[in-house]
Design a protein around this motif. Structure first.
Motif, PDB file in Angstrom:
ATOM      1  N   MET A   1       0.826  -1.184   0.000  1.00 48.94           N
ATOM      2  CA  MET A   1       0.000   0.000   0.000  1.00 48.94           C
ATOM      3  C   MET A   1       0.876   1.256   0.000  1.00 48.94           C
ATOM      4  N   PHE A   2       1.886   1.298   0.866  1.00 51.06           N
ATOM      5  CA  PHE A   2       2.739   2.483   0.925  1.00 51.06           C
ATOM      6  C   PHE A   2       3.589   2.617  -0.334  1.00 51.06           C
ATOM      7  N   ALA A   3       3.966   1.504  -0.923  1.00 48.79           N
ATOM      8  CA  ALA A   3       4.717   1.568  -2.181  1.00 48.79           C
ATOM      9  C   ALA A   3       3.838   2.184  -3.274  1.00 48.79           C
ATOM     10  N   ALA A   4       2.576   1.807  -3.290  1.00 50.56           N
ATOM     11  CA  ALA A   4       1.662   2.374  -4.287  1.00 50.56           C
ATOM     12  C   ALA A   4       1.480   3.871  -4.064  1.00 50.56           C
ATOM     13  N   LEU A   5       1.390   4.292  -2.814  1.00 51.35           N
ATOM     14  CA  LEU A   5       1.207   5.707  -2.507  1.00 51.35           C
ATOM     15  C   LEU A   5       2.500   6.499  -2.639  1.00 51.35           C
ATOM     16  N   GLY A   6       3.628   5.788  -2.710  1.00 46.05           N
ATOM     17  CA  GLY A   6       4.917   6.461  -2.823  1.00 46.05           C
ATOM     18  C   GLY A   6       5.167   7.064  -4.190  1.00 46.05           C
ATOM     19  N   ASP A   7       4.406   6.676  -5.171  1.00 45.56           N
ATOM     20  CA  ASP A   7       4.555   7.229  -6.510  1.00 45.56           C
ATOM     21  C   ASP A   7       3.779   8.552  -6.586  1.00 45.56           C
ATOM     22  N   PRO A   8       4.432   9.643  -6.970  1.00 44.21           N
ATOM     23  CA  PRO A   8       3.754  10.948  -6.999  1.00 44.21           C
ATOM     24  C   PRO A   8       2.514  10.978  -7.900  1.00 44.21           C
ATOM     25  N   ALA A   9       2.562  10.293  -9.024  1.00 46.20           N
ATOM     26  CA  ALA A   9       1.401  10.275  -9.922  1.00 46.20           C
ATOM     27  C   ALA A   9       0.227   9.565  -9.259  1.00 46.20           C
ATOM     28  N   ARG A  10       0.496   8.478  -8.588  1.00 47.61           N
ATOM     29  CA  ARG A  10      -0.579   7.738  -7.907  1.00 47.61           C
ATOM     30  C   ARG A  10      -1.135   8.553  -6.752  1.00 47.61           C
ATOM     31  N   LEU A  11      -0.251   9.224  -6.045  1.00 51.68           N
ATOM     32  CA  LEU A  11      -0.704  10.059  -4.937  1.00 51.68           C
ATOM     33  C   LEU A  11      -1.610  11.187  -5.446  1.00 51.68           C
ATOM     34  N   ARG A  12      -1.291  11.755  -6.607  1.00 57.27           N
ATOM     35  CA  ARG A  12      -2.149  12.793  -7.202  1.00 57.27           C
ATOM     36  C   ARG A  12      -3.508  12.213  -7.583  1.00 57.27           C
ATOM     37  N   ILE A  13      -3.524  10.985  -8.091  1.00 56.57           N
ATOM     38  CA  ILE A  13      -4.800  10.341  -8.441  1.00 56.57           C
ATOM     39  C   ILE A  13      -5.632  10.140  -7.183  1.00 56.57           C
ATOM     40  N   VAL A  14      -5.014   9.655  -6.119  1.00 55.39           N
ATOM     41  CA  VAL A  14      -5.734   9.452  -4.854  1.00 55.39           C
ATOM     42  C   VAL A  14      -6.270  10.788  -4.345  1.00 55.39           C
ATOM     43  N   ALA A  15      -5.456  11.834  -4.394  1.00 59.08           N
ATOM     44  CA  ALA A  15      -5.902  13.155  -3.943  1.00 59.08           C
ATOM     45  C   ALA A  15      -7.086  13.638  -4.778  1.00 59.08           C
ATOM     46  N   GLY A  50      -5.366  -2.280  -3.028  1.00 57.57           N
ATOM     47  CA  GLY A  50      -6.614  -2.189  -2.282  1.00 57.57           C
ATOM     48  C   GLY A  50      -7.047  -0.767  -1.975  1.00 57.57           C
ATOM     49  N   LEU A  51      -6.487   0.204  -2.678  1.00 57.38           N
ATOM     50  CA  LEU A  51      -6.785   1.606  -2.382  1.00 57.38           C
ATOM     51  C   LEU A  51      -7.931   2.176  -3.204  1.00 57.38           C
ATOM     52  N   VAL A  52      -8.165   1.629  -4.387  1.00 58.03           N
ATOM     53  CA  VAL A  52      -9.268   2.086  -5.239  1.00 58.03           C
ATOM     54  C   VAL A  52      -9.989   0.870  -5.812  1.00 58.03           C
ATOM     55  N   ARG A  53     -11.190   1.119  -6.297  1.00 59.18           N
ATOM     56  CA  ARG A  53     -11.940   0.068  -6.986  1.00 59.18           C
ATOM     57  C   ARG A  53     -12.775   0.725  -8.068  1.00 59.18           C
ATOM     58  N   LEU A  65     -12.219   5.697  -4.279  1.00 58.00           N
ATOM     59  CA  LEU A  65     -11.330   5.257  -3.206  1.00 58.00           C
ATOM     60  C   LEU A  65     -11.996   4.172  -2.393  1.00 58.00           C
ATOM     61  N   ASP A  66     -11.188   3.303  -1.839  1.00 57.75           N
ATOM     62  CA  ASP A  66     -11.669   2.341  -0.854  1.00 57.75           C
ATOM     63  C   ASP A  66     -11.135   2.826   0.491  1.00 57.75           C
ATOM     64  N   PRO A  67     -11.961   3.488   1.278  1.00 60.46           N
ATOM     65  CA  PRO A  67     -11.467   4.147   2.492  1.00 60.46           C
ATOM     66  C   PRO A  67     -10.900   3.193   3.543  1.00 60.46           C
ATOM     67  N   ARG A  68     -11.241   1.934   3.481  1.00 61.64           N
ATOM     68  CA  ARG A  68     -10.748   0.995   4.503  1.00 61.64           C
ATOM     69  C   ARG A  68      -9.227   0.924   4.523  1.00 61.64           C
ATOM     70  N   ARG A  69      -8.619   0.866   3.347  1.00 58.49           N
ATOM     71  CA  ARG A  69      -7.151   0.775   3.288  1.00 58.49           C
ATOM     72  C   ARG A  69      -6.499   2.087   3.745  1.00 58.49           C
ATOM     73  N   GLU A  72      -6.647   2.129   7.427  1.00 59.40           N
ATOM     74  CA  GLU A  72      -5.616   1.232   7.939  1.00 59.40           C
ATOM     75  C   GLU A  72      -4.252   1.932   7.940  1.00 59.40           C
ATOM     76  N   ALA A  73      -3.946   2.620   6.863  1.00 59.27           N
ATOM     77  CA  ALA A  73      -2.684   3.363   6.768  1.00 59.27           C
ATOM     78  C   ALA A  73      -2.634   4.454   7.824  1.00 59.27           C
ATOM     79  N   GLN A  74      -3.738   5.141   8.033  1.00 65.56           N
ATOM     80  CA  GLN A  74      -3.789   6.196   9.034  1.00 65.56           C
ATOM     81  C   GLN A  74      -3.542   5.638  10.439  1.00 65.56           C
ATOM     82  N   ARG A  75      -4.137   4.490  10.756  1.00 61.57           N
ATOM     83  CA  ARG A  75      -3.906   3.860  12.062  1.00 61.57           C
ATOM     84  C   ARG A  75      -2.434   3.482  12.233  1.00 61.57           C
TER      85      ARG A  75
END
Length: 103
Positions: A1-15, A50-53, A65-69, A72-75
């Motif tokens: 999950m953190f590896a997926a969020l570590g990519d700046p392009a993916r992080l922009r998509i999530v945002a 598991g971050l989007v569907r 977004l799938d808020p559960r993941r 989990e990251a926030q916890r």
């Protein structure tokens, strides 16, 4: 999950999904400096983490977004933050006690 969020392009998509809610690939590509193919590739990486569907809506897929993941990251990050806070308290106490010993 953190590896997926570590990519700046993916992080922009999530945002963008956080701000706008469910979006199609066409909408996600608008204003982005990426092709549809690149956006699709990043969405699949986020989906594998598991971050989007996606859901079909007529002829297109909407990505959300799938808020559960994210929760989990926030916890997990909260636990790490608490450990760092405890370590800093111990370090401060050690430095202060050494300062008193020298005086």
């Amino acid at each position: 999950m953190f590896a997926a969020l570590g990519d700046p392009a993916r992080l922009r998509i999530v945002a963008r999904l956080c701000e706008s809610g469910p979006l199609s690939i066409v909408r996600l590509t608008e204003g982005a400096d990426m092709t549809r193919q690149a956006v699709t590739k990043h969405l699949h990486a986020l989906s594998d983490a598991g971050l989007v569907r996606s859901e079909r809506s007529g002829r297109e897929s909407l990505w959300r977004l799938d808020p559960r993941r994210l929760e989990e990251a926030q916890r997990y990050l909260g636990q790490i933050s608490a450990r760092w806070d405890q370590a800093l308290v111990r370090l401060t106490a050690l430095v202060e006690s050494e300062g008193r010993d020298e005086a």
